[in-house]
Scaffold this active site. Structure first.
Site, PDB file in Angstrom:
ATOM      1  N   TYR A  96       4.984   4.953   4.841  1.00  0.00           N
ATOM      2  CA  TYR A  96       4.213   5.066   3.598  1.00  0.00           C
ATOM      3  C   TYR A  96       3.221   6.234   3.673  1.00  0.00           C
ATOM      4  CZ  TYR A  96       5.873   0.246   2.808  1.00  0.00           C
ATOM      5  OH  TYR A  96       6.640  -0.892   2.669  1.00  0.00           O
ATOM      6  N   ASP A 133      -0.141  -4.920   3.564  1.00  0.00           N
ATOM      7  CA  ASP A 133       1.140  -4.447   4.103  1.00  0.00           C
ATOM      8  C   ASP A 133       1.192  -2.929   4.072  1.00  0.00           C
ATOM      9  OD1 ASP A 133       4.077  -4.974   4.801  1.00  0.00           O
ATOM     10  OD2 ASP A 133       4.254  -3.711   3.025  1.00  0.00           O
ATOM     11  N   THR A 186       0.795  -1.238   0.000  1.00  0.00           N
ATOM     12  CA  THR A 186       0.000   0.000   0.000  1.00  0.00           C
ATOM     13  C   THR A 186       0.830   1.293   0.000  1.00  0.00           C
ATOM     14  OG1 THR A 186      -0.168   0.024   2.413  1.00  0.00           O
ATOM     15  CG2 THR A 186      -1.891  -1.181   1.209  1.00  0.00           C
TER      16      THR A 186
END
Ligand code: NAP
Length: 264
Positions: free
Chosen positions: A65, A60, A21
């Site tokens: 991120y 994940d 992601t």
């Protein structure tokens, strides 16, 4: 080997393909071949629903991120049906476009507590150290021990590290449950870690299976070839493949299922 399989001896059952992601949370400091626009909430919700419908149960994410964890906390339905992997140790600064790292045990606890809040949950299935490449030194400074303490406290089900070295991957498996390693048609250097996992019944997650989108052009079907090779390697639990493209997601699951059934 079936599409749904055990992740080492963690007690978790995962789909052979998981969803990465990065691209739902961050568009800076990434090395994909093409630029992209971070999808809006509707597109992310649809992608998550599509992934579940296709049989994916593994997702994940990471604090590094960008908005990924917080968006999943908002948009992921039926949390108990998912195995959530997140990480500790790396923070990405969107303004400077640079990462900084903190592997101290105190920071590990703080980061896990923040992930629980952001992901809107009271347990995390897997927490991995987001290595800066100094895998051994990180283990020696007690970071994995700190995660293992949180596992004993019931906040985490499995621990490990996303590694960059063979010796770090093997040490991770000796002190934790899972190593996340790079494996693709152009990079097989970390296969000894996968072999160690197969022998010791530990978990392996694969990152960059499609070389972060830099797929080989001389191969007729590089996606199928990649999946066949990786899922045909004993010890592999699941491939975390990043995509925000629904057509790619559908193709990847169909081809992962084909790769699994060819081995049955
Ligand atoms: P990857 O999965 O090898 O490649 C993702 C790229 O491949 C995306 O740009 C995607 O574009 C493209 N792609 C996916 N399916 C495709 C298909 N069927 N045909 C053509 N292109 C396709 O690499 P990654 O995103 O670097 O890594 C995957 C995941 O692993 C990440 O999302 C993250 O969760 C995790 N990861 C972890 C670490 C770590 O240190 N822990 C590092 C890197 C990655 P579209 O969006 O257009 O499909």
């Amino acid at each position: 080997m079936a599409f749904m399989r055990p992740l080492g001896n963690t007690g978790l059952t995962v789909s052979a393909l998981g969803l990465g992601t990065v691209k739902i949370g961050r568009d800076k400091g990434v090395k994909y071949p093409n630029g992209f626009t971070i999808p809006d909430d509707k597109a992310v919700s649809d992608l998550l629903a599509q992934a579940r419908d296709l049989g994916i149960n593994l997702i994940d994410t990471a604090p590094a991120y960008g908005h990924s964890e917080a968006r999943l906390g908002q948009l992921l339905r039926q949390r108990h049906e998912w195995v959530i992997v997140t990480k500790v140790g790396e923070e990405f600064d969107n303004d400077s476009g640079e990462s900084r790292f903190d592997f101290s045990p105190a920071y590990v606890r703080q980061s896990v507590e923040r992930s629980l809040k952001r992901l809107n949950t009271d347990y995390l299935d897997c927490v991995l150290i987001h290595s800066d490449g100094n895998d051994r030194a990180i283990i020696e400074q007690g970071t994995l021990d700190a995660l293992n303490d949180l596992k004993k406290a019931g906040l985490i089900r499995a621990t490990g590290m996303s590694t960059k070295t063979v010796e770090g991957g093997i040490a991770t498996l000796d002190h934790g449950d899972i190593a996340m390693v790079t494996y693709n048609l152009q990079h097989a250097e970390e296969v000894p870690v996968i072999e160690h996992a197969a022998t010791h019944h530990k978990g392996i997650l694969i990152k960059k299976a499609f070389a972060s989108g830099h797929l080989a052009e001389h191969i007729a079907d590089p996606v199928q070839e990649s999946l066949n090779q990786i899922l045909g390697t004993p010890g592999v639990g699941s491939i975390i493949a990043g995509t925000i493209n629904p057509a790619h997601l559908q193709e990847n699951v169909a081809k992962a299922r084909r790769a699994c059934s060819e081995q049955q």
